[in-house]
Scaffold this motif. Structure first.
Motif, PDB file in Angstrom:
ATOM      1  N   SER A  76       0.847  -1.188   0.000  1.00 16.71           N
ATOM      2  CA  SER A  76       0.000   0.000   0.000  1.00 16.71           C
ATOM      3  C   SER A  76       0.888   1.245   0.000  1.00 16.71           C
ATOM      4  O   SER A  76       1.812   1.342   0.795  1.00 16.71           O
ATOM      5  N   PHE A  77       0.589   2.198  -0.891  1.00 17.65           N
ATOM      6  CA  PHE A  77       1.472   3.342  -1.098  1.00 17.65           C
ATOM      7  C   PHE A  77       0.631   4.583  -1.347  1.00 17.65           C
ATOM      8  O   PHE A  77       0.098   4.770  -2.437  1.00 17.65           O
ATOM      9  N   ILE A  99       6.436  -2.198  -7.990  1.00 12.70           N
ATOM     10  CA  ILE A  99       5.442  -3.268  -8.048  1.00 12.70           C
ATOM     11  C   ILE A  99       4.455  -3.038  -6.912  1.00 12.70           C
ATOM     12  O   ILE A  99       4.855  -2.792  -5.771  1.00 12.70           O
ATOM     13  N   VAL A 100       3.150  -3.118  -7.230  1.00 13.13           N
ATOM     14  CA  VAL A 100       2.101  -2.904  -6.236  1.00 13.13           C
ATOM     15  C   VAL A 100       1.162  -4.109  -6.202  1.00 13.13           C
ATOM     16  O   VAL A 100       1.180  -4.957  -7.092  1.00 13.13           O
ATOM     17  N   ASP A 101       0.326  -4.142  -5.174  1.00  8.43           N
ATOM     18  CA  ASP A 101      -0.681  -5.189  -5.047  1.00  8.43           C
ATOM     19  C   ASP A 101      -1.949  -4.771  -5.791  1.00  8.43           C
ATOM     20  O   ASP A 101      -2.400  -3.638  -5.651  1.00  8.43           O
ATOM     21  N   ARG A 102      -2.520  -5.685  -6.560  1.00 13.50           N
ATOM     22  CA  ARG A 102      -3.672  -5.337  -7.405  1.00 13.50           C
ATOM     23  C   ARG A 102      -4.904  -4.934  -6.590  1.00 13.50           C
ATOM     24  O   ARG A 102      -5.667  -4.077  -7.012  1.00 13.50           O
ATOM     25  N   HIS A 134       2.453  -8.727  -0.971  1.00 11.10           N
ATOM     26  CA  HIS A 134       2.397  -8.178   0.385  1.00 11.10           C
ATOM     27  C   HIS A 134       3.734  -7.617   0.855  1.00 11.10           C
ATOM     28  O   HIS A 134       3.878  -7.227   2.014  1.00 11.10           O
ATOM     29  N   LEU A 135       4.728  -7.557  -0.012  1.00 12.60           N
ATOM     30  CA  LEU A 135       6.033  -7.031   0.384  1.00 12.60           C
ATOM     31  C   LEU A 135       5.960  -5.541   0.699  1.00 12.60           C
ATOM     32  O   LEU A 135       5.123  -4.817   0.166  1.00 12.60           O
TER      33      LEU A 135
END
Length: 195
Positions: A76-77, A99-102, A134-135
């Protein structure tokens, strides 16, 4: 990934055994809360945001001092100062990838972050596999890696119980970079985002 986490926790454990175990929590009125400088070693810096150890200036300083490359894998950003430091790094000629979480990418504030990155020509990918991306990891110039539970958000900075770790060790950073590259080059489980 398990090896990376085991290595990180081993570093922290050794660090604690080497002298940090004498610190106390905020609840002890006789002993002040340790500052980030007091709980830093040559290669590991550990911050707890709820102990007034703000990760934002630490992370933005790392980004501002990057010379070649910043790779970010973040769940989350939404933190604007961190976003600005990344876009400024790109403008200085630093190679930046994210890279982000969808699932998190559907959040309106995070959509703004992603669009800002894309407008500034920073490539962004999201996971397409069943699990979470989840990184919470950045790798800077192949020599510094950040990790922990800390997402790049206001709530993680101001209200959550979080941990932010900076590891200044090229071997550790390379393992993180290798995993980042594995995700980045995996076109079956990650896809490019565009405006």
């Amino acid at each position: 990934m398990k090896k990376i986490l085991l290595f990180l926790f081993s570093l922290i454990f050794v660090f604690i055994l080497s002298g940090c175990n004498n610190t106390t929590t905020k609840g002890n009125a006789n002993t002040p809360t340790p500052s980030p400088e007091q709980i830093s070693s040559k290669s590991v810096e550990l911050l707890f945001p709820r102990e007034n150890e703000n990760p934002v200036p630490v992370l933005t300083s790392l980004y501002n001092n990057a010379k070649k490359k910043i790779d970010v894998a973040i769940y989350s950003f939404t933190q604007p100062e961190i976003l600005k430091a990344l876009t400024n790094a790109k403008k200085r000629g630093v190679d930046v990838k994210v890279i982000v979480d969808r699932e998190q990418a559907t959040n309106n504030v995070m959509k703004h972050t992603i669009n800002t990155l894309l407008i500034d020509k920073i490539p962004v990918k999201e996971n397409t596999h069943a699990g979470l991306m989840h990184l919470k990891m950045s790798v800077i110039d192949d020599s510094i890696a950040t990790t922990g539970s800390y997402n790049y958000t206001k709530s993680a900075t101001d209200t959550n119980d979080e941990m932010f770790v900076v590891v200044k060790d090229p071997t550790f950073a390379k393992k993180c970079e290798d995993y980042f590259n594995k995700m980045w080059n995996d076109n079956e489980n990650f896809r490019n985002l565009s405006l």
